[in-house]
Design a protein around this motif. Structure first.
Motif, mmCIF file in Angstrom:
data_model
loop_
_atom_site.group_PDB
_atom_site.id
_atom_site.type_symbol
_atom_site.label_atom_id
_atom_site.label_comp_id
_atom_site.label_asym_id
_atom_site.label_seq_id
_atom_site.Cartn_x
_atom_site.Cartn_y
_atom_site.Cartn_z
ATOM 1 N N ASP A 23 -70.995 25.266 2.160
ATOM 2 C CA ASP A 23 -69.936 24.991 1.191
ATOM 3 C C ASP A 23 -68.860 24.157 1.866
ATOM 4 N N ALA A 24 -67.815 23.807 1.092
ATOM 5 C CA ALA A 24 -66.760 22.955 1.638
ATOM 6 C C ALA A 24 -66.030 23.629 2.791
ATOM 7 N N MET A 62 -77.159 21.802 -6.928
ATOM 8 C CA MET A 62 -77.295 21.467 -5.508
ATOM 9 C C MET A 62 -76.596 20.151 -5.188
ATOM 10 N N PHE A 63 -76.740 19.166 -6.058
ATOM 11 C CA PHE A 63 -76.063 17.891 -5.816
ATOM 12 C C PHE A 63 -74.555 18.025 -5.977
ATOM 13 N N ALA A 64 -74.110 18.845 -6.916
ATOM 14 C CA ALA A 64 -72.668 19.071 -7.073
ATOM 15 C C ALA A 64 -72.095 19.736 -5.829
ATOM 16 N N ALA A 66 -73.295 19.464 -2.822
ATOM 17 C CA ALA A 66 -73.286 18.432 -1.784
ATOM 18 C C ALA A 66 -72.085 17.510 -1.931
ATOM 19 N N ALA A 67 -71.761 17.135 -3.162
ATOM 20 C CA ALA A 67 -70.615 16.251 -3.391
ATOM 21 C C ALA A 67 -69.315 16.921 -2.977
ATOM 22 N N ARG A 68 -69.181 18.216 -3.225
ATOM 23 C CA ARG A 68 -67.968 18.923 -2.791
ATOM 24 C C ARG A 68 -67.858 18.934 -1.273
ATOM 25 N N ILE A 69 -68.980 19.112 -0.608
ATOM 26 C CA ILE A 69 -68.979 19.106 0.858
ATOM 27 C C ILE A 69 -68.578 17.732 1.385
ATOM 28 N N VAL A 70 -69.144 16.678 0.798
ATOM 29 C CA VAL A 70 -68.808 15.316 1.228
ATOM 30 C C VAL A 70 -67.307 15.069 1.077
ATOM 31 N N ASP A 98 -75.089 9.153 -4.817
ATOM 32 C CA ASP A 98 -73.957 9.448 -5.700
ATOM 33 C C ASP A 98 -73.083 10.577 -5.159
ATOM 34 N N THR A 99 -73.634 11.459 -4.341
ATOM 35 C CA THR A 99 -72.814 12.528 -3.746
ATOM 36 C C THR A 99 -71.903 11.995 -2.655
#
Length: 248
Positions: A23-24, A62-64, A66-70, A98-99
């Motif tokens: 997670d983030a 899962m992609f959402a 990943a985007a939060r982590i990025v 996109d993430t």
């Protein structure tokens, strides 16, 4: 940081160490500790979201995650996309990019059957992923041959055949997950040199300095940190419950 910089960090004999996150918050801790790259663990992310490993979690979630982590860290992120969630390679490349991630793992087990895909078929999938992503993604091709837990020396020829096919298809790194035997690791890394080889840090494995000597370029912790954090929390909660439980 670009995919080119992440790619350059894969140096045989000087492993890129990846304490995989979920997670983030855990990603921020990894970056704050000075690690130059954040990698996700699909098992840990899925469990955090309330699902089991093995593509039980919806791809969108899962992609959402990943985007939060990025968004949470100033370093490049590489994501574990399991077997690709049934997406065609072009769509998978788009969803990963996109993430904001600049790398991904793709495994060669078919979740529908639980068996490894035909190596030629998997190589074609990797080639299509490379064509769709161009140089924007560092592709780590996971090889599941050693997950069977059998004789690693006997499994080595199949693993090397897959590695050569996957590298030929454009993968940047090959990941014979759960290989443990130091001599097998040395033989594998030597046979595909100078390509980058990723191994998992598991109980009983050689120390990172020894893995460097064996030619490893990338060392993943997998879901290990997440499991350790869950064990710690369970122990703390049990102790708290013991101290605060009503007395008979």
């Amino acid at each position: 940081m670009t995919a080119a910089r992440l790619r350059a960090l894969h140096v045989p004999g000087s492993p890129l160490v990846l304490p995989n996150v979920w997670d983030a918050g855990s990603a921020r801790l990894v970056a704050a500790a000075g690690f130059p790259v954040v990698a996700t663990s699909s098992a840990a992310v899925a469990e955090t979201l309330g699902y089991s490993d093995g593509e039980d979690a919806p791809a969108a979630e899962m992609f959402a995650a990943a985007a939060r982590i990025v968004r949470a860290v100033p370093v490049p992120v590489t994501v574990d996309v399991e077997a690709g969630y049934g997406l065609d390679p072009a769509e998978l490349a788009r969803r990963v990019l996109d993430t904001g991630a600049v790398g991904c793992n793709l495994e060669d087990t078919d979740p529908a059957t639980g068996r490894r895909r035909d190596p030629a078929e998997q190589a074609d999938r990797l080639a299509a992923l490379r064509a769709a992503a161009g140089d924007a993604l560092v592709i780590n091709a996971r090889i599941d041959t050693f997950l069977d837990g059998g004789d690693e020396h006997a499994a080595l020829p199949e693993a090397l055949d897959r590695a050569r096919r996957y590298l030929g298809a454009g993968s940047d790194c090959v990941y014979p997950i759960h290989v443990r035997d130091p001599e097998v690791i040395r033989a594998f890394a030597g046979a595909v040199a100078p390509a980058a080889v990723n191994v998992t840090s598991l109980p009983g494995m050689p120390e990172p300095v020894r893995l460097a000597e064996l030619g490893v370029a990338r060392l993943s912790l997998g879901a290990g940190l997440w499991r350790a954090s869950q064990d710690w929390l369970a122990d703390r909660l049990a102790a708290l419950a013991e101290r605060t439980a009503p007395r008979a």
